[in-house]
Design a protein around this motif. Structure first.
Motif, short mmCIF file in Angstrom:
data_model
loop_
_atom_site.label_atom_id
_atom_site.label_comp_id
_atom_site.label_asym_id
_atom_site.label_seq_id
_atom_site.Cartn_x
_atom_site.Cartn_y
_atom_site.Cartn_z
N ALA A 175 0.85 -1.19 0.00
CA ALA A 175 0.00 0.00 0.00
C ALA A 175 0.89 1.24 0.00
N LEU A 176 0.30 2.34 -0.43
CA LEU A 176 0.98 3.63 -0.44
C LEU A 176 0.32 4.55 0.57
N ARG B 57 0.04 10.92 6.49
CA ARG B 57 -0.33 9.63 7.08
C ARG B 57 -1.84 9.50 7.31
N LYS B 58 -2.64 10.22 6.55
CA LYS B 58 -4.10 10.17 6.72
C LYS B 58 -4.81 9.28 5.72
N GLN B 59 -4.16 8.93 4.61
CA GLN B 59 -4.78 8.10 3.60
C GLN B 59 -3.84 7.01 3.12
N VAL B 60 -4.44 5.87 2.80
CA VAL B 60 -3.71 4.74 2.24
C VAL B 60 -4.38 4.36 0.92
N PHE B 61 -3.55 4.03 -0.05
CA PHE B 61 -4.03 3.54 -1.34
C PHE B 61 -3.44 2.16 -1.56
N ARG B 62 -4.28 1.23 -1.93
CA ARG B 62 -3.80 -0.15 -2.13
C ARG B 62 -2.99 -0.27 -3.41
N VAL B 63 -2.16 -1.30 -3.46
CA VAL B 63 -1.38 -1.65 -4.65
C VAL B 63 -1.77 -3.08 -4.98
N ASP B 64 -2.35 -3.27 -6.16
CA ASP B 64 -2.78 -4.60 -6.61
C ASP B 64 -1.81 -5.13 -7.64
N ASP B 65 -1.13 -6.23 -7.32
CA ASP B 65 -0.18 -6.85 -8.25
C ASP B 65 0.82 -5.84 -8.82
N GLY B 66 1.33 -4.96 -7.95
CA GLY B 66 2.32 -3.98 -8.35
C GLY B 66 1.76 -2.74 -9.01
N ILE B 67 0.43 -2.65 -9.12
CA ILE B 67 -0.22 -1.50 -9.76
C ILE B 67 -0.93 -0.66 -8.71
N PRO B 68 -0.52 0.59 -8.51
CA PRO B 68 -1.18 1.45 -7.52
C PRO B 68 -2.59 1.81 -7.97
N VAL B 69 -3.53 1.71 -7.05
CA VAL B 69 -4.93 2.08 -7.34
C VAL B 69 -5.13 3.48 -6.76
N LEU B 70 -4.90 4.48 -7.60
CA LEU B 70 -4.92 5.87 -7.15
C LEU B 70 -6.23 6.55 -7.54
N LEU B 71 -7.31 6.06 -6.98
CA LEU B 71 -8.63 6.65 -7.16
C LEU B 71 -9.08 7.19 -5.82
N ALA B 72 -9.57 8.43 -5.81
CA ALA B 72 -9.98 9.07 -4.55
C ALA B 72 -11.01 8.22 -3.80
#
Length: 89
Positions: A53-54, A59-74
């Motif tokens: 995760a990113l 330090r208020k938000q986390v974004f998941r990383v699926d199979d090496g691909i960051p999911v950067l959707l609000a």
């Protein structure tokens, strides 16, 4: 994830730089997900634990990383405030 790629990424809504979430933070997040208490910004539950995760600089938000691909959707962001034992640093 590739360090050069991470250096280019930012939060889609706050434009803050992102960094890879450390093991302590990932453990706290996955524990909360396992307990069923984590929701994404769109109100849906985060059902699956994460391998990577990113994290925003504040330090208020986390974004998941699926199979090496960051999911950067609000709407996919996970607020760390809902995780009781999320490390401050």
């Amino acid at each position: 994830m590739d360090r050069k790629l991470i250096d280019l990424l930012c939060s889609p809504d706050t434009r803050q730089p992102l960094s890879l979430l450390d093991a302590r933070g990932l453990d706290a997040l996955n524990h909360a997900i396992g307990a069923g208490g984590v929701v994404k910004a769109d109100g849906s539950a985060q059902a699956h634990t994460l391998r990577e995760a990113l994290l925003t600089r504040d330090r208020k938000q986390v974004f998941r990383v699926d199979d090496g691909i960051p999911v950067l959707l609000a709407e996919e962001a996970i607020a760390t405030a809902q995780i009781a034992d999320f490390p401050e640093k």
